[in-house]
Design a protein around this motif. Structure first.
Motif, PDB file in Angstrom:
ATOM      1  N   LYS A 159      -9.032   8.966   8.584  1.00 49.12           N
ATOM      2  CA  LYS A 159     -10.177   8.483   7.521  1.00 49.12           C
ATOM      3  C   LYS A 159      -8.486   7.554   7.041  1.00 49.12           C
ATOM      4  O   LYS A 159      -7.274   7.819   7.553  1.00 49.12           O
ATOM      5  N   ILE A 160      -8.709   5.993   6.830  1.00 43.73           N
ATOM      6  CA  ILE A 160      -7.480   4.807   6.300  1.00 43.73           C
ATOM      7  C   ILE A 160      -8.186   4.657   5.236  1.00 43.73           C
ATOM      8  O   ILE A 160      -9.502   4.598   5.125  1.00 43.73           O
ATOM      9  N   TRP A 161      -6.920   3.699   4.616  1.00 41.06           N
ATOM     10  CA  TRP A 161      -7.146   3.175   3.038  1.00 41.06           C
ATOM     11  C   TRP A 161      -7.718   3.654   2.715  1.00 41.06           C
ATOM     12  O   TRP A 161      -9.063   3.665   1.124  1.00 41.06           O
ATOM     13  N   THR A 162      -6.564   5.806   2.555  1.00 44.65           N
ATOM     14  CA  THR A 162      -7.564   6.500   1.364  1.00 44.65           C
ATOM     15  C   THR A 162      -6.793   6.725   0.592  1.00 44.65           C
ATOM     16  O   THR A 162      -6.517   7.569   0.365  1.00 44.65           O
ATOM     17  N   THR A 163      -7.747   5.699  -1.061  1.00 48.72           N
ATOM     18  CA  THR A 163      -6.582   5.919  -2.056  1.00 48.72           C
ATOM     19  C   THR A 163      -5.924   6.889  -2.806  1.00 48.72           C
ATOM     20  O   THR A 163      -7.762   7.928  -2.678  1.00 48.72           O
ATOM     21  N   HIS A 164      -5.017   7.229  -3.048  1.00 46.35           N
ATOM     22  CA  HIS A 164      -4.921   8.585  -3.800  1.00 46.35           C
ATOM     23  C   HIS A 164      -5.452   9.448  -2.940  1.00 46.35           C
ATOM     24  O   HIS A 164      -5.954  10.899  -3.456  1.00 46.35           O
ATOM     25  N   GLU A 200      -3.603  16.244   7.911  1.00 40.52           N
ATOM     26  CA  GLU A 200      -2.297  15.723   7.243  1.00 40.52           C
ATOM     27  C   GLU A 200      -2.754  14.110   6.612  1.00 40.52           C
ATOM     28  O   GLU A 200      -3.842  13.229   6.450  1.00 40.52           O
ATOM     29  N   ILE A 201      -1.631  13.540   5.702  1.00 40.56           N
ATOM     30  CA  ILE A 201      -2.002  12.643   4.915  1.00 40.56           C
ATOM     31  C   ILE A 201      -0.102  12.108   5.140  1.00 40.56           C
ATOM     32  O   ILE A 201       0.585  12.295   4.967  1.00 40.56           O
ATOM     33  N   ARG A 202      -0.757  10.307   5.731  1.00 40.54           N
ATOM     34  CA  ARG A 202       0.366   9.655   5.780  1.00 40.54           C
ATOM     35  C   ARG A 202       0.084   8.847   4.458  1.00 40.54           C
ATOM     36  O   ARG A 202      -0.775   7.950   5.114  1.00 40.54           O
ATOM     37  N   PRO A 203       1.007   8.360   3.903  1.00 38.91           N
ATOM     38  CA  PRO A 203       1.341   7.396   3.224  1.00 38.91           C
ATOM     39  C   PRO A 203       1.314   5.906   3.440  1.00 38.91           C
ATOM     40  O   PRO A 203       1.890   6.075   4.643  1.00 38.91           O
ATOM     41  N   LEU A 204       0.694   4.601   3.062  1.00 37.07           N
ATOM     42  CA  LEU A 204       0.781   3.189   3.537  1.00 37.07           C
ATOM     43  C   LEU A 204       1.422   2.390   2.658  1.00 37.07           C
ATOM     44  O   LEU A 204       1.145   2.791   1.420  1.00 37.07           O
ATOM     45  N   VAL A 205       2.173   2.064   2.762  1.00 34.80           N
ATOM     46  CA  VAL A 205       2.606   1.032   1.710  1.00 34.80           C
ATOM     47  C   VAL A 205       2.154  -0.400   1.682  1.00 34.80           C
ATOM     48  O   VAL A 205       1.537  -1.377   3.323  1.00 34.80           O
ATOM     49  N   GLN A 213      -2.274   3.940  -0.786  1.00 30.42           N
ATOM     50  CA  GLN A 213      -3.515   4.007  -0.108  1.00 30.42           C
ATOM     51  C   GLN A 213      -3.001   5.454   0.996  1.00 30.42           C
ATOM     52  O   GLN A 213      -1.409   4.921   0.868  1.00 30.42           O
ATOM     53  N   ASN A 214      -3.771   5.726   1.746  1.00 29.93           N
ATOM     54  CA  ASN A 214      -3.350   6.557   2.566  1.00 29.93           C
ATOM     55  C   ASN A 214      -4.342   6.638   4.211  1.00 29.93           C
ATOM     56  O   ASN A 214      -5.097   6.379   4.399  1.00 29.93           O
ATOM     57  N   GLN A 215      -3.194   6.967   5.394  1.00 27.08           N
ATOM     58  CA  GLN A 215      -4.811   7.228   6.521  1.00 27.08           C
ATOM     59  C   GLN A 215      -4.452   9.412   6.372  1.00 27.08           C
ATOM     60  O   GLN A 215      -3.053  10.181   5.774  1.00 27.08           O
TER      61      GLN A 215
END
Length: 409
Positions: A159-164, A200-205, A213-215
């Motif tokens: 999933k992408i653009w996952t806020t918080h 696994e969570i990877r932050p998006l800048v 937001q994160n992927q």
């Protein structure tokens, strides 16, 4: 809706004002005033939610039996307006304003008993797992798989653009459980424990420099079938219901406060004709247009509140609110940036209260800020608001929904 308040409504307004005056600390007010997006600083937001919950006001739109308030439409309007005027930080909408309504409408008794009280206290903090790298506005094209294995669904995908996502301990998500002729079929709505193995969570800048937001990647994550909301393969029904709550409501008061703040700021800024910026005909015309659009937004929002108070869901009005609210917010960020002038062009996140960490930024040792804090907020809010017309279903999608449901096209 009759906007001539009764004596009881004036008394309620006084009660809310007294509560805010007592409970909103300077730190909480600062977090609300210096928000750079629709999300407040996480710690401030949770602290304010705890205070509201103690008073019984954390989720006023919920049914009373689950912790909501038996308020009139006017009381909801007054509460939103007073909170915005006082500078209260926003609460995260994912739990209280979004998934809670889906759980109330479609959840099992066990799901309601476990999640609803914990959403109120903040013990359960949700993020949303909808968009995927190849499924954004066309959400029905999602492909994250969930294969039945006994009492579990085994989830694989991303999933992408996952806020918080990093702050959340639960996610509500849409997953693909079947391949059926119509792509809206075969989708299931599930609640996923974010501490499960395989996540696994990877932050998006973001363009603002913030990491909100994160992927999120899922590698064979096991989710109990008991965490399905509604029926397997019929999650699209639940998602559509939830999106009606995500797309509209509660924005008018905050946007009006912002419009008045911009007017005040513009009155103190020099304009091109020698007077103030507020005296400039072009700027004044744009601000007047924004105020007119706000009047329309507030009217539709009040009608929608009345429908919800009567036990109905928002329906297509939520799409109208999504379009009007996000596009008006974008206009106001443009006007704020114009009012901020040259001092609003500097990147100064240390003078703001962003909704997440700021990547690779070293504030000056003396904390120097060029101009006022609101001028530091203006560019960050401008960048963050560019996504407003895309998230929760792009505004083009919303116009298609209105064309179909309202105009019958």
């Amino acid at each position: 809706m009759d906007l001539e308040w009764s004596a009881a409504e004036y008394a309620f307004q006084a009660e809310v004002r007294a509560f805010l005056a007592e409970k909103l600390t300077p730190e909480l007010r600062r977090a609300g005033r210096l928000m750079t997006s629709v999300y407040a600083d996480h710690e401030a937001s949770m602290a304010w939610q705890a205070i509201l919950h103690q008073r019984g006001w954390a989720a006023p739109a919920w049914p009373v039996e689950y912790g909501g308030c038996d308020w009139t439409v006017e009381q909801h309007y007054i509460f939103d307006w007073e909170c915005a005027t006082a500078g209260a930080p926003a609460l995260s909408p994912m739990g209280i304003k979004m998934v809670a309504h889906a759980i109330i409408a479609y959840g099992t008794t066990a799901q309601k008993e476990f999640f609803l009280p914990r959403i109120l206290t903040g013990e359960v903090f949700f993020c949303q797992g909808y968009s995927e790298p190849e499924a954004g506005s066309d959400l029905a094209s999602l492909s994250m798989s969930a294969v039945r294995d006994g009492d579990d669904l085994v989830c694989t995908g991303s999933k992408i653009w996952t806020t918080h996502a990093r702050e959340a301990n639960w996610m509500f998500a849409l997953v693909r459980t079947s391949r059926l002729p119509k792509k809206q079929q075969g989708i299931t709505f599930v609640l996923i424990d974010m501490t499960s193995p395989g996540i696994e969570i990877r932050p998006l800048v973001m363009t603002s420099g913030e990491e909100i937001q994160n992927q999120v990647f899922f590698d064979g994550v096991r989710v109990p079938v008991a965490n399905v909301v509604g029926d397997i393969d019929d999650g699209w029904t639940v998602a559509k219901y939830l999106l009606e709550f995500e797309r509209g409501g509660g924005a008018a008061a905050a946007l009006q406060v912002r419009a008045e703040e911009i007017a005040t700021a513009a009155a103190a800024q020099p304009g091109p004709g020698g007077g103030s910026l507020l005296d400039d005909a072009t700027f004044a015309r744009k601000l007047a247009d924004a105020r007119i659009r706000h009047t329309v937004l507030a009217e539709i929002e009040c009608r929608t509140l009345a429908a919800v108070a009567a036990g109905n869901n928002p329906g297509p009005a939520s799409s109208m609110l999504k379009i009007l609210g996000t596009e008006l917010s974008q206009t106001l960020t443009e006007l704020a940036l114009e009012a901020a002038g040259p001092r609003g062009r500097a990147y100064q996140p240390h003078a703001t209260c962003p909704g997440g960490p700021v990547c690779e930024f070293e504030p000056p040792p003396d904390g120097y800020v060029s101009g006022e804090p609101w001028q530091a907020v203006a560019p960050l809010r401008y960048f963050n608001d560019r996504a407003g017309s895309i998230y929760a279903g792009s505004n083009e999608i919303q116009r298609n929904i209105l064309a179909k449901t309202v105009l019958g096209l």
